[in-house]
Design an enzyme around this catalytic site. Sequence first.
Site, PDB file in Angstrom:
ATOM      1  N   SER A   6       0.846  -1.199   0.000  1.00 30.47           N
ATOM      2  CA  SER A   6       0.000   0.000   0.000  1.00 30.47           C
ATOM      3  C   SER A   6       0.877   1.243   0.000  1.00 30.47           C
ATOM      4  CB  SER A   6      -0.885   0.029   1.242  1.00 30.47           C
ATOM      5  OG  SER A   6      -1.417   1.334   1.401  1.00 30.47           O
ATOM      6  N   HIS A  31      -1.521  -1.565  -3.841  1.00 31.27           N
ATOM      7  CA  HIS A  31      -2.785  -1.246  -3.162  1.00 31.27           C
ATOM      8  C   HIS A  31      -2.878   0.267  -2.981  1.00 31.27           C
ATOM      9  CE1 HIS A  31      -6.083  -2.380  -0.374  1.00 31.27           C
ATOM     10  NE2 HIS A  31      -5.647  -1.400   0.415  1.00 31.27           N
ATOM     11  N   ASP A  33      -4.940   3.285  -1.351  1.00 25.34           N
ATOM     12  CA  ASP A  33      -5.905   3.611  -0.301  1.00 25.34           C
ATOM     13  C   ASP A  33      -6.471   5.018  -0.486  1.00 25.34           C
ATOM     14  OD1 ASP A  33      -5.992   1.329   1.514  1.00 25.34           O
ATOM     15  OD2 ASP A  33      -3.868   1.742   1.850  1.00 25.34           O
ATOM     16  N   MET A  35      -9.067   7.821   0.682  1.00 23.33           N
ATOM     17  CA  MET A  35      -9.822   8.212   1.889  1.00 23.33           C
ATOM     18  C   MET A  35     -10.384   9.615   1.720  1.00 23.33           C
ATOM     19  SD  MET A  35      -7.234   6.886   4.851  1.00 23.33           S
ATOM     20  CE  MET A  35      -6.341   5.344   4.690  1.00 23.33           C
ATOM     21  N   HIS A  64      -8.706   0.696  -3.111  1.00 24.26           N
ATOM     22  CA  HIS A  64      -9.523   0.490  -1.907  1.00 24.26           C
ATOM     23  C   HIS A  64     -10.187   1.823  -1.556  1.00 24.26           C
ATOM     24  CE1 HIS A  64      -9.336  -0.543   2.715  1.00 24.26           C
ATOM     25  NE2 HIS A  64     -10.581  -0.442   2.268  1.00 24.26           N
ATOM     26  N   MET A  66     -12.169   4.052   0.643  1.00 19.87           N
ATOM     27  CA  MET A  66     -12.698   4.298   1.990  1.00 19.87           C
ATOM     28  C   MET A  66     -13.387   5.651   1.951  1.00 19.87           C
ATOM     29  SD  MET A  66      -9.397   2.834   4.039  1.00 19.87           S
ATOM     30  CE  MET A  66      -8.413   2.941   2.561  1.00 19.87           C
ATOM     31  N   MET A 135     -10.759  -6.129   6.723  1.00 22.30           N
ATOM     32  CA  MET A 135      -9.912  -5.142   7.402  1.00 22.30           C
ATOM     33  C   MET A 135      -9.435  -5.712   8.734  1.00 22.30           C
ATOM     34  SD  MET A 135      -9.524  -2.399   5.556  1.00 22.30           S
ATOM     35  CE  MET A 135      -8.503  -1.629   6.822  1.00 22.30           C
ATOM     36  N   PHE A 141      -5.605   4.727   8.810  1.00 22.12           N
ATOM     37  CA  PHE A 141      -4.183   5.025   9.020  1.00 22.12           C
ATOM     38  C   PHE A 141      -3.330   3.770   8.848  1.00 22.12           C
ATOM     39  CE2 PHE A 141      -6.769   7.968  11.409  1.00 22.12           C
ATOM     40  CZ  PHE A 141      -6.248   9.197  11.006  1.00 22.12           C
ATOM     41  N   GLY A 142      -2.110   3.991   8.382  1.00 20.61           N
ATOM     42  CA  GLY A 142      -1.144   2.901   8.322  1.00 20.61           C
ATOM     43  C   GLY A 142      -0.494   2.712   9.683  1.00 20.61           C
ATOM     44  N   GLY A 143       0.228   1.622   9.828  1.00 19.90           N
ATOM     45  CA  GLY A 143       1.042   1.413  11.027  1.00 19.90           C
ATOM     46  C   GLY A 143       0.295   1.066  12.292  1.00 19.90           C
ATOM     47  N   ASP A 170      -6.051  -6.673   5.199  1.00 18.07           N
ATOM     48  CA  ASP A 170      -5.472  -5.334   5.112  1.00 18.07           C
ATOM     49  C   ASP A 170      -5.333  -4.713   6.490  1.00 18.07           C
ATOM     50  OD1 ASP A 170      -4.750  -2.767   4.449  1.00 18.07           O
ATOM     51  OD2 ASP A 170      -6.545  -2.296   3.289  1.00 18.07           O
ATOM     52  N   GLY A 171      -4.071  -4.511   6.910  1.00 18.34           N
ATOM     53  CA  GLY A 171      -3.818  -3.763   8.129  1.00 18.34           C
ATOM     54  C   GLY A 171      -3.005  -4.518   9.159  1.00 18.34           C
ATOM     55  N   GLY A 172      -1.871  -3.946   9.534  1.00 15.45           N
ATOM     56  CA  GLY A 172      -1.088  -4.500  10.638  1.00 15.45           C
ATOM     57  C   GLY A 172      -0.302  -5.749  10.299  1.00 15.45           C
ATOM     58  N   GLY A 192       1.526  -1.944   4.163  1.00 18.32           N
ATOM     59  CA  GLY A 192       1.932  -0.561   3.922  1.00 18.32           C
ATOM     60  C   GLY A 192       3.249  -0.251   4.587  1.00 18.32           C
ATOM     61  N   SER A 193       3.199  -0.037   5.902  1.00 16.76           N
ATOM     62  CA  SER A 193       4.401   0.374   6.625  1.00 16.76           C
ATOM     63  C   SER A 193       5.499  -0.688   6.573  1.00 16.76           C
ATOM     64  CB  SER A 193       4.054   0.729   8.072  1.00 16.76           C
ATOM     65  OG  SER A 193       3.244  -0.257   8.653  1.00 16.76           O
TER      66      SER A 193
HETATM   67  C1  DX5 Z   1      -5.721   1.385   6.329  1.00 18.65           C
HETATM   68  C2  DX5 Z   1      -5.419   1.003   4.907  1.00 18.65           C
HETATM   69  C3  DX5 Z   1      -4.313   0.039   4.765  1.00 18.65           C
HETATM   70  C4  DX5 Z   1      -2.999   0.523   5.275  1.00 18.65           C
HETATM   71  C5  DX5 Z   1      -2.235  -0.634   5.819  1.00 18.65           C
HETATM   72  O1  DX5 Z   1      -6.898   2.096   6.388  1.00 18.65           O
HETATM   73  O2  DX5 Z   1      -6.557   0.429   4.279  1.00 18.65           O
HETATM   74  O3  DX5 Z   1      -4.183  -0.403   3.417  1.00 18.65           O
HETATM   75  O4  DX5 Z   1      -2.215   1.161   4.303  1.00 18.65           O
HETATM   76  O5  DX5 Z   1      -1.098  -0.144   6.420  1.00 18.65           O
HETATM   77  P1  DX5 Z   1      -0.218  -1.038   7.398  1.00 18.65           P
HETATM   78  O6  DX5 Z   1       0.270  -2.210   6.579  1.00 18.65           O
HETATM   79  O7  DX5 Z   1       0.855  -0.105   7.806  1.00 18.65           O
HETATM   80  O8  DX5 Z   1      -1.111  -1.467   8.518  1.00 18.65           O
HETATM   81 ZN    ZN Z   2      -6.325  -0.540   2.226  1.00 17.97          ZN
END
Ligand code: DX5
Ligand code: ZN
Length: 215
Positions: A6, A31, A33, A35, A64, A66, A135, A141-143, A170-172, A192-193
């Site tokens: 992402s 990916h 994102d 928002m 994606h 959001m 999700m 947010f990432g991270g 997706d996420g964490g 992402g991160s």
């Molecule tokens: C969060 C996003 C994710 C995000 C994941 O709302 O949909 O795609 O970038 O980031 P990490 O991998 O850092 O959790």
């Molecule tokens: Zn996403």
Amino acid sequence: MELAPSILSADFAILKEQIREVEETGVRMIHLDVMDGHFVPNMTFGAVLVKSIRRYTDLIFDVHLMIDHPDRYIEDFVKAGADIITVHIECESDIDECIDMIHSYGIKAGIAVNPDTDIMLAEKYLGKTDMVLVMSVHPGFGGQTYVSDVESKIKYLRELSGVDFDIEIDGGISAENIAHVSDIGVDIVVTGSAVFNGDITGSVKALYEAAGEKL
Ligand code: DX5
Ligand code: ZN
């Protein structure tokens, strides 16, 4: 297992170079994102950026959304070069109409489900969706820290008979937990991160190695 980095955690000042580095690792998908500051408490980018980066890469664009009203923007993202568009079942638009609209452009449609949303609310769309995005953090947010409770949704989706949609998480996700996530049966892992907060090439390799897979 497909890795979908992402760009949310990328350095946007050098986005072109970072996407090229991702592509050179052999990853096939990226990916994106989107928002709107309403559906989630954060804003990112729209179709303008997607169109700009489309000129520089052949990666599959996994968009994606959001946003509260995805139906108003689907055409823009298709024209910008999306290959897959995912809408949240918690949004304000009619989900059936969104899926039909996305399919009418000849691309794949996904539905996304937030951590607190009952997976049974997605049931009626499973026959027509190409992907279910589970999700594993609260979107925005990432991270953030991985929410393992959502694994019951993946097990439920995986055990359905005649399943012909992909499951994306997706996420964490990091090198610490990607093997576990891969074991419970997801097809696409968003990171992402864990990809962009450091050496991109090394991070992608480490993620695949941790998952016990090769690109
Ligand atoms: C969060 C996003 C994710 C995000 C994941 O709302 O949909 O795609 O970038 O980031 P990490 O991998 O850092 O959790
Ligand atoms: Zn996403």
